[in-house]
Write an enzyme that holds these catalytic residues in place. Structure first.
Site, PDB file in Angstrom:
ATOM      1  N   SER A  13       0.860  -1.054   0.098  1.00 30.36           N
ATOM      2  CA  SER A  13      -0.177  -0.174  -0.103  1.00 30.36           C
ATOM      3  C   SER A  13       0.910   1.090   0.053  1.00 30.36           C
ATOM      4  CB  SER A  13      -1.100  -0.067   1.086  1.00 30.36           C
ATOM      5  OG  SER A  13      -2.006   1.101   1.125  1.00 30.36           O
TER       6      SER A  13
ATOM      7  N   ASP B 162      -8.234  -5.405  -6.520  1.00 28.46           N
ATOM      8  CA  ASP B 162      -7.616  -4.184  -5.944  1.00 28.46           C
ATOM      9  C   ASP B 162      -7.949  -2.836  -6.697  1.00 28.46           C
ATOM     10  OD1 ASP B 162      -6.461  -2.007  -4.482  1.00 28.46           O
ATOM     11  OD2 ASP B 162      -4.539  -3.047  -4.421  1.00 28.46           O
TER      12      ASP B 162
ATOM     13  N   HIS C  23      -7.893  -4.704  -2.011  1.00 29.85           N
ATOM     14  CA  HIS C  23      -6.475  -4.131  -1.512  1.00 29.85           C
ATOM     15  C   HIS C  23      -5.884  -4.735  -0.379  1.00 29.85           C
ATOM     16  CE1 HIS C  23      -3.373  -1.242  -1.228  1.00 29.85           C
ATOM     17  NE2 HIS C  23      -3.617  -0.866  -0.123  1.00 29.85           N
ATOM     18  N   ASP C  24      -6.974  -5.402   0.682  1.00 30.73           N
ATOM     19  CA  ASP C  24      -6.441  -5.946   1.621  1.00 30.73           C
ATOM     20  C   ASP C  24      -5.834  -7.427   1.444  1.00 30.73           C
ATOM     21  OD1 ASP C  24      -6.906  -4.156   3.558  1.00 30.73           O
ATOM     22  OD2 ASP C  24      -8.887  -4.946   4.393  1.00 30.73           O
TER      23      ASP C  24
END
Length: 403
Positions: free
Chosen positions: A147, A319, A352-353
């Site tokens: 990230s 994502d 995204h996680d």
């Protein structure tokens, strides 16, 4: 696994904005034994801490008791602490031990609040370099992070190209797109329009802007999930009978269901505001939003021209915060700068996680890259990914894009 947990005072620190503070203290954790050429720096994400792995008797003291990448860092894991000396430092502006807005200004005896200097990703990188100098680590085998931590990784290749051999930015990009900029702006406004924010001067025994911070976190959390993962996890289901609403509602709300997804977001927001500082959230999101790899250069390629190491760029199909297309553009810039670079694309519905919750997808290619570089990472030849909004996009699981 032995954990070295400490903080180092770096003395006066000048930020990229031109302002300085008389003392910057950086909190860090280190694992393994340094042999001179085996140091790996791990860069944490937006609200992460230096507590990347393992257990510690004082786990509760930093507000983030659970190590955030324990499935990746440790003995026998992808970043093997039996082989590598692994460090993670909390970034300036945060609230997990490194000097930030809630820290005491030694010149006034009061918390800095919004008088704390504006912070950038470049500042994070410079603070890490100074910390490593204090610890006697002149050179890094690799820098790894996800990230905005991946942006921190890229900045190492830009600012300190001679000090690192390999970089692995995961679920990251050279800059945020405008949709994410817009959502971050709304999240910050949720904080600054909370009456209890008080212009950032809310420290002490009085109320804090918990509602604003909770809303900001909920906006961010939705950005980290994907449509598919939200549908699978929540659907349109109503929450259980015991679920209680966290925010005030309009009179008509009682006619409609309190949905499972609402309850989930409320629960996570409530736990988040207990451990994080609202001003730090403002500072760190602005650092992320401001980041642009090409700043000061003609292009991303020019910014990376001095780096002669190797790179593994990793992205995830679900994502939409940092997209596969953005990752491929970063990999292209690295290749254009004559960097040996691979783009590892993982098919995932987690959004995204995924870089945090899918160690089985992240670990193996990362371990291979750290050990043997790009040449040691298996490559499947395939075409470049189409645009992310192309409905025909059906990537091969863990496909790689490389020259």
């Amino acid at each position: 696994m032995e954990i070295e947990r400490d903080a180092v005072a770096l003395g006066e620190f000048e930020f990229e904005c031109g302002r300085s503070i008389p003392e910057l203290e950086v909190s860090y954790e280190a694992y393994g034994e340094f042999t001179g050429d085996n140091a790996v720096l791990v860069c944490h994400a937006l609200t992460g801490s230096a507590h990347v792995a393992g257990r510690h008797p004082d786990d509760e003291t930093d507000g983030q008791a659970r190590a955030w990448w324990d499935d990746i860092v440790g003995p026998g894991k992808a970043i093997d602490t039996r082989e590598y000396y692994v460090l993670c430092a909390n970034v300036p502006g945060s609230c997990y031990g490194t000097t930030g807005p809630e820290s005491t200004n030694p010149e006034t005896g009061e918390p800095y609040g919004t008088d704390f200097p504006a912070v950038t990703v470049t500042d994070w990188t410079d603070a890490q370099r100074q910390l490593l100098d204090e610890l006697g680590v002149p050179h890094l085998h690799a820098v790894v992070g996800g990230s905005v931590g991946g942006m921190n990784v890229i900045e190492w290749a830009k600012q300190h190209p001679d000090h690192v051999e390999r970089i692995a930015p995961i679920a990251a990009a050279a800059r945020l797109d405008v949709q994410c900029l817009a959502m971050d702006a709304i999240a910050r406004r949720a904080i600054t329009t909370d009456d209890d924010w008080q212009g950032g001067d809310y420290y002490g025994d009085g109320p804090k802007p918990t509602d604003g911070l909770a809303l900001a976190r909920q906006i961010g959390h939705v950005m980290y999930l994907s449509k598919a993962s939200m549908e699978q996890k929540f659907g349109r289901r109503a929450a259980g009978r015991d679920a209680a609403r966290s925010f005030p509602t309009d009179p008509a709300a009682g006619f409609f269901p309190y949905r499972d997804v609402e309850s989930y977001l409320d629960y996570n927001a409530e736990s988040f505001v207990e451990r994080f500082d609202a001003n730090s959230y403002l500072y760190l999101t602005r650092a992320m939003d401001n980041y642009d790899l090409a700043a000061g250069f003609e292009s991303d390629e020019d910014a990376l021209a001095a780096f002669d190491g190797e790179a593994l760029v990793m992205s995830f199909t679900g994502d939409w915060h940092f997209t596969p297309t953005q990752a491929e553009e970063l990999a292209d810039a690295l290749r254009a700068a004559d960097v040996a670079a691979a783009h590892h694309l993982v098919e995932s519905d987690h959004g995204h996680d995924a870089f945090l919750v899918e160690p089985e997808s992240v670990g193996p290619p990362l371990a291979d890259f750290l050990a043997d570089g790009v040449e040691g990472t298996a490559v499947t030849d395939t075409d470049e990914p189409p645009e992310d909004d192309d409905p025909s996009f059906a990537p091969v699981h863990t496909s790689l894009f490389s020259d």
